[in-house]
Design a protein around this motif. Structure first.
Motif, PDB file in Angstrom:
ATOM      1  N   GLN A 149       0.825  -1.201   0.000  1.00 60.60           N
ATOM      2  CA  GLN A 149       0.000   0.000   0.000  1.00 60.60           C
ATOM      3  C   GLN A 149       0.865   1.259   0.000  1.00 60.60           C
ATOM      4  O   GLN A 149       1.859   1.332   0.733  1.00 60.60           O
ATOM      5  N   PRO A 150       0.513   2.264  -0.780  1.00 65.23           N
ATOM      6  CA  PRO A 150       1.292   3.506  -0.776  1.00 65.23           C
ATOM      7  C   PRO A 150       1.103   4.273   0.533  1.00 65.23           C
ATOM      8  O   PRO A 150       0.051   4.191   1.165  1.00 65.23           O
ATOM      9  N   VAL A 151       2.121   5.009   0.916  1.00 64.81           N
ATOM     10  CA  VAL A 151       2.054   5.847   2.117  1.00 64.81           C
ATOM     11  C   VAL A 151       1.433   7.177   1.711  1.00 64.81           C
ATOM     12  O   VAL A 151       2.058   7.963   0.992  1.00 64.81           O
ATOM     13  N   THR A 152       0.207   7.411   2.173  1.00 65.27           N
ATOM     14  CA  THR A 152      -0.520   8.624   1.785  1.00 65.27           C
ATOM     15  C   THR A 152      -0.914   9.483   2.980  1.00 65.27           C
ATOM     16  O   THR A 152      -1.182  10.669   2.809  1.00 65.27           O
ATOM     17  N   GLY A 153      -1.030   8.852   4.168  1.00 70.10           N
ATOM     18  CA  GLY A 153      -1.508   9.572   5.333  1.00 70.10           C
ATOM     19  C   GLY A 153      -2.997   9.872   5.275  1.00 70.10           C
ATOM     20  O   GLY A 153      -3.490  10.727   6.002  1.00 70.10           O
ATOM     21  N   VAL A 154      -3.738   9.141   4.460  1.00 71.15           N
ATOM     22  CA  VAL A 154      -5.147   9.461   4.205  1.00 71.15           C
ATOM     23  C   VAL A 154      -5.994   9.468   5.469  1.00 71.15           C
ATOM     24  O   VAL A 154      -6.856  10.339   5.620  1.00 71.15           O
ATOM     25  N   ASP A 155      -5.776   8.549   6.397  1.00 73.73           N
ATOM     26  CA  ASP A 155      -6.612   8.509   7.602  1.00 73.73           C
ATOM     27  C   ASP A 155      -6.369   9.736   8.477  1.00 73.73           C
ATOM     28  O   ASP A 155      -7.321  10.386   8.918  1.00 73.73           O
ATOM     29  N   LEU A 156      -5.109  10.041   8.728  1.00 81.34           N
ATOM     30  CA  LEU A 156      -4.789  11.197   9.560  1.00 81.34           C
ATOM     31  C   LEU A 156      -5.148  12.500   8.858  1.00 81.34           C
ATOM     32  O   LEU A 156      -5.684  13.425   9.479  1.00 81.34           O
ATOM     33  N   ARG A 157      -4.913  12.570   7.555  1.00 83.80           N
ATOM     34  CA  ARG A 157      -5.283  13.761   6.788  1.00 83.80           C
ATOM     35  C   ARG A 157      -6.786  14.028   6.876  1.00 83.80           C
ATOM     36  O   ARG A 157      -7.216  15.174   7.070  1.00 83.80           O
ATOM     37  N   SER A 158      -7.585  12.983   6.732  1.00 88.99           N
ATOM     38  CA  SER A 158      -9.037  13.147   6.794  1.00 88.99           C
ATOM     39  C   SER A 158      -9.468  13.681   8.152  1.00 88.99           C
ATOM     40  O   SER A 158     -10.328  14.563   8.241  1.00 88.99           O
ATOM     41  N   ALA A 159      -8.845  13.143   9.214  1.00 89.88           N
ATOM     42  CA  ALA A 159      -9.191  13.589  10.563  1.00 89.88           C
ATOM     43  C   ALA A 159      -8.795  15.044  10.777  1.00 89.88           C
ATOM     44  O   ALA A 159      -9.578  15.838  11.312  1.00 89.88           O
ATOM     45  N   VAL A 160      -7.599  15.422  10.362  1.00100.69           N
ATOM     46  CA  VAL A 160      -7.139  16.802  10.553  1.00100.69           C
ATOM     47  C   VAL A 160      -7.967  17.763   9.714  1.00100.69           C
ATOM     48  O   VAL A 160      -8.372  18.832  10.190  1.00100.69           O
ATOM     49  N   ASP A 161      -8.245  17.381   8.470  1.00 98.95           N
ATOM     50  CA  ASP A 161      -9.063  18.245   7.608  1.00 98.95           C
ATOM     51  C   ASP A 161     -10.422  18.503   8.245  1.00 98.95           C
ATOM     52  O   ASP A 161     -10.900  19.650   8.275  1.00 98.95           O
ATOM     53  N   ALA A 162     -11.065  17.446   8.746  1.00 97.70           N
ATOM     54  CA  ALA A 162     -12.379  17.602   9.372  1.00 97.70           C
ATOM     55  C   ALA A 162     -12.289  18.478  10.616  1.00 97.70           C
ATOM     56  O   ALA A 162     -13.109  19.379  10.819  1.00 97.70           O
ATOM     57  N   LEU A 163     -11.281  18.235  11.434  1.00101.10           N
ATOM     58  CA  LEU A 163     -11.118  19.000  12.667  1.00101.10           C
ATOM     59  C   LEU A 163     -10.909  20.479  12.375  1.00101.10           C
ATOM     60  O   LEU A 163     -11.556  21.339  12.978  1.00101.10           O
ATOM     61  N   LEU A 164     -10.026  20.792  11.448  1.00 98.39           N
ATOM     62  CA  LEU A 164      -9.738  22.192  11.134  1.00 98.39           C
ATOM     63  C   LEU A 164     -10.915  22.890  10.452  1.00 98.39           C
ATOM     64  O   LEU A 164     -11.040  24.110  10.533  1.00 98.39           O
ATOM     65  N   ALA A 165     -11.793  22.106   9.811  1.00100.27           N
ATOM     66  CA  ALA A 165     -12.976  22.675   9.164  1.00100.27           C
ATOM     67  C   ALA A 165     -14.161  22.780  10.129  1.00100.27           C
ATOM     68  O   ALA A 165     -15.230  23.240   9.744  1.00100.27           O
ATOM     69  N   GLY A 166     -13.952  22.332  11.367  1.00 97.19           N
ATOM     70  CA  GLY A 166     -15.036  22.388  12.350  1.00 97.19           C
ATOM     71  C   GLY A 166     -16.077  21.305  12.159  1.00 97.19           C
ATOM     72  O   GLY A 166     -17.203  21.424  12.651  1.00 97.19           O
ATOM     73  N   GLU A 167     -15.705  20.250  11.458  1.00 98.83           N
ATOM     74  CA  GLU A 167     -16.621  19.143  11.208  1.00 98.83           C
ATOM     75  C   GLU A 167     -16.327  17.994  12.167  1.00 98.83           C
ATOM     76  O   GLU A 167     -15.231  17.894  12.721  1.00 98.83           O
ATOM     77  N   GLY A 168     -17.288  17.113  12.322  1.00 94.41           N
ATOM     78  CA  GLY A 168     -17.096  15.955  13.176  1.00 94.41           C
ATOM     79  C   GLY A 168     -16.154  14.937  12.548  1.00 94.41           C
ATOM     80  O   GLY A 168     -16.107  14.797  11.326  1.00 94.41           O
ATOM     81  N   ILE A 169     -15.417  14.255  13.392  1.00 92.20           N
ATOM     82  CA  ILE A 169     -14.528  13.187  12.940  1.00 92.20           C
ATOM     83  C   ILE A 169     -15.200  11.865  13.273  1.00 92.20           C
ATOM     84  O   ILE A 169     -15.683  11.665  14.389  1.00 92.20           O
ATOM     85  N   ASP A 170     -15.229  10.968  12.307  1.00 93.20           N
ATOM     86  CA  ASP A 170     -15.826   9.652  12.512  1.00 93.20           C
ATOM     87  C   ASP A 170     -15.152   8.974  13.710  1.00 93.20           C
ATOM     88  O   ASP A 170     -13.926   8.895  13.777  1.00 93.20           O
ATOM     89  N   ALA A 171     -15.955   8.511  14.646  1.00 90.11           N
ATOM     90  CA  ALA A 171     -15.420   7.858  15.847  1.00 90.11           C
ATOM     91  C   ALA A 171     -14.918   6.449  15.563  1.00 90.11           C
ATOM     92  O   ALA A 171     -14.222   5.853  16.387  1.00 90.11           O
TER      93      ALA A 171
END
Length: 193
Positions: A149-171
């Motif tokens: 699998q390529p190293v993309t950081g997709v899980d952490l990126r999604s969480a940070v993007d949501a947090l910085l946008a004021g959106e909920g992060i999937d639990a």
């Protein structure tokens, strides 16, 4: 290569305080130093772990990219440096310089900070919101040294993007996995049982 998962600290947990030496600047760095950041990512890290080495370049780029968006990043090394001298302050400084870390690299000599965060592995990621409540603790992405699998950081990126946008992060979050923290003799925590 032993595979140890994150303990998945309870979401909403306040960020445990710390004051540790940043080996790149030879000065104390504390949780309060990040008070102005919109979010804080605490990564338990070390030099010799193949899981860390596998994501290191992508993580350094990620940290640089997200610093401009309001995310503060700090890496903490908690391994027993007597048993693993390659994870000691001199090698840490050398590694941070060679890889151009743009974030503090702290030495947790007593391992008390790792215990406070219930850190289990390297890398182990803890993302805190502006109030310093835990919003995400999970993997960088699904890439491992042993898969294709390529190293993309997709899980952490999604969480940070949501947090910085004021959106909920999937639990529903997938634990980070890596090498276990190398505990000093007699200091292994009891939170694995």
């Amino acid at each position: 290569m032993a595979l140890t998962p994150s303990t998945m600290l309870e979401l909403g947990t306040p960020a445990p305080d710390f004051s540790l030496t940043d080996v790149t600047k030879d000065r104390a760095t504390s949780l309060d130093d990040f008070a102005d950041a919109d979010a804080l990512l605490v990564a338990f890290w070390c030099n010799h772990c193949p899981f860390v080495q596998h994501v290191e370049d992508a993580f350094v780029a990620f940290a640089r990219e997200y610093a401009a968006k309001g995310l503060a990043v700090v890496a903490i090394a908690s391994n027993d440096v007597d048993a693993y001298p390659q994870d000691g302050p001199g090698p840490m400084r050398d590694r941070a310089t060679a890889k151009r870390y743009g974030f503090p690299y702290l030495l947790d000599e007593t391992q008390e900070v790792a215990r406070a965060y219930r850190a289990a592995c390297t890398p182990d990621f803890f993302l805190f919101d502006g109030e310093r409540a835990l919003a995400y603790r999970g993997q960088f992405d699904e890439s491992r040294p042993s898969n294709e699998q390529p190293v993309t950081g997709v899980d952490l990126r999604s969480a940070v993007d949501a947090l910085l946008a004021g959106e909920g992060i999937d639990a529903t979050q997938i634990p980070s996995v890596g090498c276990n923290i190398k505990w000093q003799p007699g200091k292994a925590p009891d939170y694995f049982g």
